[in-house]
Design an enzyme around this catalytic site. Structure first.
Site, PDB file in Angstrom:
ATOM      1  N   GLY A  34       0.843  -1.204   0.000  1.00  0.00           N
ATOM      2  CA  GLY A  34       0.000   0.000   0.000  1.00  0.00           C
ATOM      3  C   GLY A  34       0.865   1.236   0.000  1.00  0.00           C
ATOM      4  N   GLY A  37       2.042   5.633   4.371  1.00  0.00           N
ATOM      5  CA  GLY A  37       1.031   6.229   5.243  1.00  0.00           C
ATOM      6  C   GLY A  37      -0.312   5.520   5.226  1.00  0.00           C
ATOM      7  N   GLY A  39      -0.896   2.574   6.346  1.00  0.00           N
ATOM      8  CA  GLY A  39      -1.061   1.852   7.617  1.00  0.00           C
ATOM      9  C   GLY A  39      -0.399   0.483   7.655  1.00  0.00           C
ATOM     10  N   LYS A  40       0.471   0.180   6.704  1.00  0.00           N
ATOM     11  CA  LYS A  40       1.122  -1.139   6.638  1.00  0.00           C
ATOM     12  C   LYS A  40       1.869  -1.450   7.942  1.00  0.00           C
ATOM     13  CE  LYS A  40       3.706   0.022   3.102  1.00  0.00           C
ATOM     14  NZ  LYS A  40       3.263   1.446   3.018  1.00  0.00           N
ATOM     15  N   SER A  41       2.739  -0.534   8.349  1.00  0.00           N
ATOM     16  CA  SER A  41       3.551  -0.781   9.554  1.00  0.00           C
ATOM     17  C   SER A  41       2.664  -0.838  10.788  1.00  0.00           C
ATOM     18  CB  SER A  41       4.591   0.330   9.754  1.00  0.00           C
ATOM     19  OG  SER A  41       5.325   0.521   8.580  1.00  0.00           O
ATOM     20  N   SER A 108       5.989  -1.960  -2.033  1.00  0.00           N
ATOM     21  CA  SER A 108       5.969  -2.923  -3.154  1.00  0.00           C
ATOM     22  C   SER A 108       4.984  -2.466  -4.231  1.00  0.00           C
ATOM     23  CB  SER A 108       5.654  -4.343  -2.679  1.00  0.00           C
ATOM     24  OG  SER A 108       4.744  -4.406  -1.627  1.00  0.00           O
TER      25      SER A 108
HETATM   26  N1  PPS Z   1      10.838   7.955  -3.036  1.00  0.00           N
HETATM   27  C1  PPS Z   1      10.226   7.241  -2.073  1.00  0.00           C
HETATM   28  N2  PPS Z   1       9.102   6.546  -2.362  1.00  0.00           N
HETATM   29  C2  PPS Z   1       8.493   5.833  -1.397  1.00  0.00           C
HETATM   30  N3  PPS Z   1       8.934   5.741  -0.113  1.00  0.00           N
HETATM   31  C3  PPS Z   1      10.050   6.409   0.219  1.00  0.00           C
HETATM   32  C4  PPS Z   1      10.740   7.180  -0.746  1.00  0.00           C
HETATM   33  N4  PPS Z   1      11.821   7.738  -0.132  1.00  0.00           N
HETATM   34  C5  PPS Z   1      11.803   7.318   1.135  1.00  0.00           C
HETATM   35  N5  PPS Z   1      10.750   6.528   1.364  1.00  0.00           N
HETATM   36  C6  PPS Z   1      10.527   5.841   2.653  1.00  0.00           C
HETATM   37  O1  PPS Z   1      10.842   4.464   2.400  1.00  0.00           O
HETATM   38  C7  PPS Z   1       9.775   3.626   2.776  1.00  0.00           C
HETATM   39  C8  PPS Z   1       9.414   2.657   1.642  1.00  0.00           C
HETATM   40  O2  PPS Z   1      10.329   1.625   1.575  1.00  0.00           O
HETATM   41  P1  PPS Z   1       9.900   0.260   0.913  1.00  0.00           P
HETATM   42  O3  PPS Z   1      11.092  -0.631   1.012  1.00  0.00           O
HETATM   43  O4  PPS Z   1       8.628  -0.212   1.530  1.00  0.00           O
HETATM   44  O5  PPS Z   1       9.636   0.712  -0.603  1.00  0.00           O
HETATM   45  S1  PPS Z   1       9.486  -0.202  -1.915  1.00  0.00           S
HETATM   46  O6  PPS Z   1       8.644  -1.355  -1.553  1.00  0.00           O
HETATM   47  O7  PPS Z   1      10.809  -0.621  -2.340  1.00  0.00           O
HETATM   48  O8  PPS Z   1       8.838   0.658  -2.904  1.00  0.00           O
HETATM   49  C9  PPS Z   1       8.575   4.500   3.029  1.00  0.00           C
HETATM   50  O9  PPS Z   1       8.010   3.927   4.203  1.00  0.00           O
HETATM   51  P2  PPS Z   1       6.450   3.795   4.468  1.00  0.00           P
HETATM   52  O10 PPS Z   1       5.993   5.229   4.637  1.00  0.00           O
HETATM   53  O11 PPS Z   1       6.382   3.007   5.735  1.00  0.00           O
HETATM   54  O12 PPS Z   1       5.773   3.105   3.347  1.00  0.00           O
HETATM   55  C10 PPS Z   1       9.136   5.886   3.219  1.00  0.00           C
HETATM   56  O13 PPS Z   1       9.263   6.149   4.588  1.00  0.00           O
HETATM   57  N1  ADP Z   2      -7.370   2.850  10.687  1.00  0.00           N
HETATM   58  C1  ADP Z   2      -6.043   3.028  10.643  1.00  0.00           C
HETATM   59  N2  ADP Z   2      -5.224   1.991  10.380  1.00  0.00           N
HETATM   60  C2  ADP Z   2      -3.886   2.179  10.322  1.00  0.00           C
HETATM   61  N3  ADP Z   2      -3.271   3.374  10.543  1.00  0.00           N
HETATM   62  C3  ADP Z   2      -4.055   4.439  10.806  1.00  0.00           C
HETATM   63  C4  ADP Z   2      -5.452   4.313  10.860  1.00  0.00           C
HETATM   64  N4  ADP Z   2      -5.965   5.524  11.133  1.00  0.00           N
HETATM   65  C5  ADP Z   2      -4.929   6.371  11.258  1.00  0.00           C
HETATM   66  N5  ADP Z   2      -3.762   5.724  11.064  1.00  0.00           N
HETATM   67  C6  ADP Z   2      -2.444   6.362  11.149  1.00  0.00           C
HETATM   68  O1  ADP Z   2      -1.906   6.381   9.841  1.00  0.00           O
HETATM   69  C7  ADP Z   2      -0.481   6.310   9.911  1.00  0.00           C
HETATM   70  C8  ADP Z   2      -0.014   5.123   9.079  1.00  0.00           C
HETATM   71  O2  ADP Z   2       1.390   5.114   9.088  1.00  0.00           O
HETATM   72  P1  ADP Z   2       2.230   3.792   8.853  1.00  0.00           P
HETATM   73  O3  ADP Z   2       1.658   2.656   9.625  1.00  0.00           O
HETATM   74  O4  ADP Z   2       3.658   4.146   9.079  1.00  0.00           O
HETATM   75  O5  ADP Z   2       1.933   3.533   7.295  1.00  0.00           O
HETATM   76  P2  ADP Z   2       2.857   2.832   6.223  1.00  0.00           P
HETATM   77  O6  ADP Z   2       3.685   1.796   6.931  1.00  0.00           O
HETATM   78  O7  ADP Z   2       1.881   2.251   5.245  1.00  0.00           O
HETATM   79  O8  ADP Z   2       3.693   3.937   5.649  1.00  0.00           O
HETATM   80  C9  ADP Z   2      -0.103   6.166  11.377  1.00  0.00           C
HETATM   81  O9  ADP Z   2       0.218   7.436  11.894  1.00  0.00           O
HETATM   82  C10 ADP Z   2      -1.414   5.649  11.997  1.00  0.00           C
HETATM   83  O10 ADP Z   2      -1.539   6.002  13.358  1.00  0.00           O
END
Ligand code: PPS
Ligand code: ADP
Length: 201
Positions: A34, A37, A39-41, A108
């Site tokens: 996804g 942001g 909500g994966k983590s 991904s």
């Molecule tokens: N250009 C760009 N695009 C997307 N994301 C970025 C980028 N630069 C840094 N980040 C940070 O790296 C996290 C994504 O890493 P991933 O290994 O999940 O990415 S991927 O699957 O290889 O596309 C991603 O974490 P999440 O927010 O948890 O998804 C970001 O924090």
């Molecule tokens: N229903 C929900 N499920 C998951 N995260 C939520 C939800 N509502 C709000 N959030 C917020 O959205 C953000 C998701 O961030 P994160 O889990 O780091 O996403 P990702 O790993 O996809 O980048 C967190 O700040 C979380 O508290």
């Protein structure tokens, strides 16, 4: 496939069933995909905690964390993202072979890379979980301020802004984090895992 033909696979002395007997549950990979942001983590770590309290052996592989170590040589070009996903796929396979439930949280973004990982597993061992959330809501949440930076041109090739995200065409499960709370999502995931007989031997 190894580069060197002289490398021969050495089978384990312990079978998957024997490990499942020991742990009292089966193993698998749940692959969360996804936007940043979405909500994966949050979901992967909340599920990990819930499983742990039920004596289920799980572990989270998370994009940010893995990119600090194993994959700290990779960036965000399509080639690097593919290699990122390939390596995580291989690591996840090891976790599944070791009898664990591995929760993989990576953007991904490319369907063909996710299909590559899927092919690494038996069909019963791999489940794609689409963490659905609109770009607008992800940008509103912006938990790390990355969307703002991407919009300001400080981060190039940012998924959803200046790099593509392929919505999964046939995910095993969709979790809409704009509609469900974290607790409801975790329950949905546990129900899904039960329906796939992961906790019954
Ligand atoms: N250009 C760009 N695009 C997307 N994301 C970025 C980028 N630069 C840094 N980040 C940070 O790296 C996290 C994504 O890493 P991933 O290994 O999940 O990415 S991927 O699957 O290889 O596309 C991603 O974490 P999440 O927010 O948890 O998804 C970001 O924090
Ligand atoms: N229903 C929900 N499920 C998951 N995260 C939520 C939800 N509502 C709000 N959030 C917020 O959205 C953000 C998701 O961030 P994160 O889990 O780091 O996403 P990702 O790993 O996809 O980048 C967190 O700040 C979380 O508290």
């Amino acid at each position: 496939m190894p580069h060197t033909p002289s490398i021969v696979w050495h089978p384990s002395a312990i079978t998957r069933n024997e490990r499942a007997e020991l742990y009292q549950h089966r193993s698998c990979a749940l692959w969360f995909t996804g936007l940043s942001g979405s909500g994966k983590s949050t979901l992967a770590f909340a599920l990990d905690k819930a499983l742990h309290t039920q004596s289920i052996h799980s572990y989270v592989l998370d994009g940010d964390n893995i990119r600090h170590g194993l994959n700290n040589d990779l960036g965000f070009s399509p080639e690097d993202r593919k290699e990122n996903i390939r390596r995580i796929g291989e690591v996840s396979k090891l976790f599944v072979d070791a009898g664990m439930i591995v929760l993989c949280a990576f953007i991904s973004p490319y369907e063909q890379d996710r299909a590559m990982v899927k092919r690494m597993f038996d069909p019963d061992d791999f489940f794609e979980i689409y963490v659905k959330c609109s770009l607008e809501e992800c940008e509103r949440r912006d938990p790390k301020g990355l969307y703002q930076k991407a919009r300001n041109g400080e981060i190039a090739h940012f998924t959803g802004v200046s790099a593509q995200y392929d919505v999964p065409s046939q995910p095993s499960l969709v979790i809409n984090t704009e509609k469900l709370t974290v607790e409801e999502s975790v329950q949905l995931l546990i129900d899904f895992m039960e329906s796939r007989q992961l906790f019954s031997l």
